[in-house]
Design a protein around this motif. Structure first.
Motif, PDB file in Angstrom:
ATOM      1  N   VAL A  33      26.864 -15.238   0.040  1.00 16.99           N
ATOM      2  CA  VAL A  33      27.080 -15.246  -1.290  1.00 16.99           C
ATOM      3  C   VAL A  33      28.136 -14.158  -1.880  1.00 16.99           C
ATOM      4  CG1 VAL A  33      26.217 -15.144  -4.061  1.00 16.99           C
ATOM      5  CG2 VAL A  33      24.930 -16.362  -2.097  1.00 16.99           C
ATOM      6  N   GLY A  34      29.322 -14.772  -2.514  1.00 19.02           N
ATOM      7  CA  GLY A  34      30.368 -13.874  -2.787  1.00 19.02           C
ATOM      8  C   GLY A  34      31.425 -13.560  -1.691  1.00 19.02           C
ATOM      9  N   LYS A  35      31.030 -14.052  -0.640  1.00 19.58           N
ATOM     10  CA  LYS A  35      32.004 -13.984   0.413  1.00 19.58           C
ATOM     11  C   LYS A  35      32.922 -15.324   0.813  1.00 19.58           C
ATOM     12  CE  LYS A  35      29.428 -10.152   2.633  1.00 19.58           C
ATOM     13  NZ  LYS A  35      28.096 -10.077   3.083  1.00 19.58           N
ATOM     14  N   ASN A  36      33.944 -15.193   1.464  1.00 19.37           N
ATOM     15  CA  ASN A  36      34.585 -16.288   1.848  1.00 19.37           C
ATOM     16  C   ASN A  36      34.417 -16.867   3.233  1.00 19.37           C
ATOM     17  OD1 ASN A  36      36.233 -16.019  -0.151  1.00 19.37           O
ATOM     18  ND2 ASN A  36      37.875 -15.157   0.811  1.00 19.37           N
ATOM     19  N   VAL A  37      33.997 -17.957   3.346  1.00 20.11           N
ATOM     20  CA  VAL A  37      33.552 -18.626   4.665  1.00 20.11           C
ATOM     21  C   VAL A  37      34.450 -19.808   5.095  1.00 20.11           C
ATOM     22  CG1 VAL A  37      31.231 -17.942   4.061  1.00 20.11           C
ATOM     23  CG2 VAL A  37      31.827 -20.277   3.322  1.00 20.11           C
ATOM     24  N   THR A  38      34.236 -20.190   6.145  1.00 20.44           N
ATOM     25  CA  THR A  38      35.068 -21.539   6.644  1.00 20.44           C
ATOM     26  C   THR A  38      33.919 -22.516   7.005  1.00 20.44           C
ATOM     27  OG1 THR A  38      36.665 -20.292   7.631  1.00 20.44           O
ATOM     28  CG2 THR A  38      36.380 -22.746   8.203  1.00 20.44           C
ATOM     29  N   ILE A  39      33.962 -23.820   6.325  1.00 22.39           N
ATOM     30  CA  ILE A  39      32.955 -24.912   6.576  1.00 22.39           C
ATOM     31  C   ILE A  39      33.774 -25.958   7.006  1.00 22.39           C
ATOM     32  CG2 ILE A  39      31.459 -26.422   5.353  1.00 22.39           C
ATOM     33  CD1 ILE A  39      30.854 -24.115   3.540  1.00 22.39           C
ATOM     34  N   VAL A  40      33.171 -26.758   8.144  1.00 23.11           N
ATOM     35  CA  VAL A  40      33.842 -27.825   8.575  1.00 23.11           C
ATOM     36  C   VAL A  40      32.715 -29.010   8.396  1.00 23.11           C
ATOM     37  CG1 VAL A  40      34.459 -29.330  10.501  1.00 23.11           C
ATOM     38  CG2 VAL A  40      35.244 -26.816  10.345  1.00 23.11           C
ATOM     39  N   GLY A  41      33.030 -30.015   7.821  1.00 25.76           N
ATOM     40  CA  GLY A  41      32.100 -30.964   7.383  1.00 25.76           C
ATOM     41  C   GLY A  41      32.618 -32.304   7.134  1.00 25.76           C
ATOM     42  N   LYS A  42      31.752 -33.291   6.614  1.00 22.94           N
ATOM     43  CA  LYS A  42      32.306 -34.722   6.401  1.00 22.94           C
ATOM     44  C   LYS A  42      32.363 -34.820   4.880  1.00 22.94           C
ATOM     45  CE  LYS A  42      31.419 -39.345   7.699  1.00 22.94           C
ATOM     46  NZ  LYS A  42      30.340 -40.230   8.660  1.00 22.94           N
ATOM     47  N   VAL A  43      33.279 -35.509   4.371  1.00 26.74           N
ATOM     48  CA  VAL A  43      33.154 -35.873   2.869  1.00 26.74           C
ATOM     49  C   VAL A  43      32.283 -36.724   2.714  1.00 26.74           C
ATOM     50  CG1 VAL A  43      34.618 -36.091   0.995  1.00 26.74           C
ATOM     51  CG2 VAL A  43      35.418 -34.587   2.774  1.00 26.74           C
ATOM     52  N   LEU A  44      31.161 -36.749   1.676  1.00 20.96           N
ATOM     53  CA  LEU A  44      30.316 -37.781   1.443  1.00 20.96           C
ATOM     54  C   LEU A  44      30.483 -38.410   0.115  1.00 20.96           C
ATOM     55  CD1 LEU A  44      26.724 -36.035   2.341  1.00 20.96           C
ATOM     56  CD2 LEU A  44      28.224 -37.607   3.512  1.00 20.96           C
ATOM     57  N   GLU A  45      30.974 -37.429  -0.771  1.00 25.82           N
ATOM     58  CA  GLU A  45      31.464 -38.005  -2.313  1.00 25.82           C
ATOM     59  C   GLU A  45      32.731 -37.283  -2.892  1.00 25.82           C
ATOM     60  OE1 GLU A  45      28.282 -38.428  -5.138  1.00 25.82           O
ATOM     61  OE2 GLU A  45      26.842 -39.042  -3.386  1.00 25.82           O
ATOM     62  N   LEU A  46      33.320 -38.074  -3.623  1.00 31.16           N
ATOM     63  CA  LEU A  46      34.410 -37.215  -4.277  1.00 31.16           C
ATOM     64  C   LEU A  46      34.047 -37.350  -5.918  1.00 31.16           C
ATOM     65  CD1 LEU A  46      37.819 -37.734  -2.294  1.00 31.16           C
ATOM     66  CD2 LEU A  46      36.470 -35.694  -2.754  1.00 31.16           C
ATOM     67  N   ARG A  47      34.088 -36.609  -6.672  1.00 24.67           N
ATOM     68  CA  ARG A  47      33.598 -36.506  -7.964  1.00 24.67           C
ATOM     69  C   ARG A  47      34.546 -35.761  -8.891  1.00 24.67           C
ATOM     70  NH1 ARG A  47      27.407 -35.865  -6.379  1.00 24.67           N
ATOM     71  NH2 ARG A  47      28.273 -33.694  -6.633  1.00 24.67           N
ATOM     72  N   GLY A  48      35.730 -36.234  -8.976  1.00 28.41           N
ATOM     73  CA  GLY A  48      36.995 -35.404  -9.907  1.00 28.41           C
ATOM     74  C   GLY A  48      37.142 -34.203  -9.207  1.00 28.41           C
ATOM     75  N   GLU A  49      36.856 -33.103  -9.559  1.00 28.73           N
ATOM     76  CA  GLU A  49      36.977 -31.968  -9.057  1.00 28.73           C
ATOM     77  C   GLU A  49      35.937 -31.324  -7.985  1.00 28.73           C
ATOM     78  OE1 GLU A  49      39.026 -29.141 -11.375  1.00 28.73           O
ATOM     79  OE2 GLU A  49      41.009 -30.203 -11.415  1.00 28.73           O
ATOM     80  N   GLU A  50      34.955 -32.268  -8.027  1.00 28.50           N
ATOM     81  CA  GLU A  50      34.119 -31.770  -6.986  1.00 28.50           C
ATOM     82  C   GLU A  50      33.797 -32.606  -5.888  1.00 28.50           C
ATOM     83  OE1 GLU A  50      30.407 -30.120 -10.030  1.00 28.50           O
ATOM     84  OE2 GLU A  50      29.792 -31.522  -8.374  1.00 28.50           O
ATOM     85  N   ALA A  51      33.411 -32.238  -4.821  1.00 35.68           N
ATOM     86  CA  ALA A  51      33.317 -32.938  -3.450  1.00 35.68           C
ATOM     87  C   ALA A  51      31.652 -32.609  -2.881  1.00 35.68           C
ATOM     88  CB  ALA A  51      34.304 -32.667  -2.526  1.00 35.68           C
ATOM     89  N   LEU A  52      31.203 -33.536  -2.572  1.00 33.57           N
ATOM     90  CA  LEU A  52      29.865 -33.357  -1.628  1.00 33.57           C
ATOM     91  C   LEU A  52      30.257 -33.691  -0.141  1.00 33.57           C
ATOM     92  CD1 LEU A  52      26.822 -32.924  -2.282  1.00 33.57           C
ATOM     93  CD2 LEU A  52      26.468 -35.343  -1.965  1.00 33.57           C
ATOM     94  N   ILE A  53      30.023 -32.139   0.628  1.00 34.12           N
ATOM     95  CA  ILE A  53      30.249 -32.373   2.036  1.00 34.12           C
ATOM     96  C   ILE A  53      28.938 -32.073   2.746  1.00 34.12           C
ATOM     97  CG2 ILE A  53      31.454 -30.935   3.720  1.00 34.12           C
ATOM     98  CD1 ILE A  53      33.494 -30.230   1.156  1.00 34.12           C
ATOM     99  N   ASP A  54      28.856 -32.844   3.855  1.00 31.19           N
ATOM    100  CA  ASP A  54      28.064 -32.699   4.909  1.00 31.19           C
ATOM    101  C   ASP A  54      28.195 -31.851   5.923  1.00 31.19           C
ATOM    102  OD1 ASP A  54      25.808 -32.792   6.462  1.00 31.19           O
ATOM    103  OD2 ASP A  54      26.344 -34.672   7.267  1.00 31.19           O
ATOM    104  N   ALA A  55      27.478 -30.556   5.908  1.00 32.16           N
ATOM    105  CA  ALA A  55      27.818 -29.705   7.118  1.00 32.16           C
ATOM    106  C   ALA A  55      26.569 -29.320   7.371  1.00 32.16           C
ATOM    107  CB  ALA A  55      28.722 -28.547   6.687  1.00 32.16           C
ATOM    108  N   ASP A  56      25.734 -29.951   8.246  1.00 36.64           N
ATOM    109  CA  ASP A  56      24.516 -29.639   8.780  1.00 36.64           C
ATOM    110  C   ASP A  56      23.547 -29.441   7.430  1.00 36.64           C
ATOM    111  OD1 ASP A  56      22.719 -29.508  10.559  1.00 36.64           O
ATOM    112  OD2 ASP A  56      22.811 -27.186  10.868  1.00 36.64           O
ATOM    113  N   GLY A  57      23.731 -30.484   6.399  1.00 34.98           N
ATOM    114  CA  GLY A  57      23.060 -30.400   5.142  1.00 34.98           C
ATOM    115  C   GLY A  57      24.297 -30.343   4.021  1.00 34.98           C
TER     116      GLY A  57
END
Lengths: 284, 106
Positions: B18-42
């Motif tokens: 929390v509060g740190k920068n991270v890199t996440i690789v995942g699959k885009v499940l949903e796009l809702r305007g400026e929000e995206a739901l991504i599956d990255a092991d959850g």
């Protein structure tokens, strides 16, 4: 191809036009009887690394070649995202970020090249770079020999795993689980994987049967002394032996045996019996 | 030198960053305007920047800051296409946490 123009400048030509530069750390080791041999050609192995490894690596003495995990590493390959591209009078400078750190990669112009002759990449493009480690004004950077954009993201995953594998291979002396499994099928593979320090080469206990194979795979992660202790205890078929007995039969010092036994205990490969200095192999 | 590392994580590691920068690789499940739901092991919720061009069902790599609610404020994203081995990417995350000397600044 313009991106290969750097070969002349980076010293390949001076070494008699060898077309080497491939990944040689695995294939060369079995031929070197002294594993610490400082042959200049051996150092030309092309090693996959993370940028953090480059940033962290130390010079043995000021002006010396850079060593990663204690192995001289002149040529490395990295995979990362281009964060910026800056053209200067003699080179184009790419800032490369792989999530573990950021490093400058410099593509020097050769034979009247200018910035237009060198490929540029859109920001955030993943690229693979083959280059030579260089230090200038105490700042470390990579002299680009060749670079290309990465089309398949899985190559990024692959590179990070390969960098980890090579690191572990060099630090732990080979015979990782993967290499151990291969050894069951192919004796030559065992020799290759074991390298100068590997257990399969020098103790003959290796490919005897499947239960041992499992143990051997686990032994890949412990020190040489611990392997010697385990090897002796395994000959007792479940009987335990005291420190003094182990000492007599392995020729190791008490401290080495205690440290080795500590590692084996930690890995759950042996257990203590009558007292803290008497051990037996834990049957699996 | 610069200690600007963005550790590779999956959804299960977010609590620690929390509060740190991270890199996440995942699959885009949903796009809702400026929000995206991504599956990255959850599932991970990502608050996108203006420049993000994500596509549903494609792979994506996002770099961003972990918010207190464990969503990600995206600083940078790239589309990875469809040919992404997610289990391999998750394995890389796992391995990178086992060998911090190669991957992390702490």
């Amino acid at each position: 191809m313009s991106s290969y123009g750097g070969y002349q400048r980076t010293g390949y030509g001076a070494q008699g036009g060898e077309d080497g530069g491939g990944f040689m750390s695995g294939s060369q080791q079995p031929q070197n009887s002294q594993s610490n041999e400082k042959g200049s050609f051996r150092d030309e192995s092309l090693r996959p690394v993370t940028i953090k490894q480059i940033i962290d690596c130390k010079e043995a003495y000021p002006g010396a070649d850079l060593a990663i995990d204690g192995h001289l590493s002149k040529q490395v390959t990295i995979v990362g995202q281009v964060r910026s591209v800056t053209a200067q009078s003699i080179a184009v400078i790419y800032r490369i970020d792989d999530g573990t750190g950021i490093i400058e990669a410099r593509k020097y112009f050769t034979n009247g090249q200018s910035a237009e002759d060198v490929p540029t990449y859109a920001p955030n493009t993943y690229v693979r770079i083959f280059g030579r480690l260089q230090t200038y004004n105490n700042k470390r950077h990579l002299g680009v020999v060749a670079m290309r954009a990465i089309d398949d993201f899985n190559e990024v995953s692959y590179h990070l795993l390969e960098a980890t594998y090579v690191h572990l291979f060099l630090v732990k002396g080979g015979s990782l689980t993967g290499a151990g499994a291969g050894a069951q099928h192919d004796g030559n593979a065992a020799m290759d994987a074991g390298g100068g320090d590997g257990m399969f080469v020098d103790n003959g206990y290796g490919a005897a049967g499947d239960p041992q194979a499992a143990a051997n795979a686990r032994l890949g992660s412990v020190s040489r002394n611990a392997r010697a202790v385990y090897k002796y205890l395994a000959t007792l078929h479940g009987e335990s032996a005291h420190l003094s007995v182990v000492k007599r039969n392995t020729g190791l010092s008490e401290n080495d045996i205690l440290a080795g036994a500590g590692e084996l205990l930690e890995n759950g490969m042996i257990y203590t019996t009558e007292d803290d200095e008497t051990w037996a192999v834990l049957d699996m | 030198m610069e200690a600007i590392a963005c550790p590779r994580v999956t959804s299960v590691y977010l609590n620690n960053y929390v509060g740190k920068n991270v890199t996440i690789v995942g699959k885009v499940l949903e796009l809702r305007g400026e929000e995206a739901l991504i599956d990255a092991d959850g599932n991970v919720t990502a608050h996108l920047d203006r420049e993000a061009h994500l596509m549903v069902n494609n792979g994506v790599q996002i770099i961003g800051k972990v918010q207190p609610d464990l969503s990600i404020k995206v600083l940078n994203s790239i589309d990875l296409g469809t040919n992404v081995d997610y289990s391999l990417a998750n394995k890389v995350v796992e391995i990178s946490h086992q060998h911090p000397s190669l991957f992390h600044y702490d």
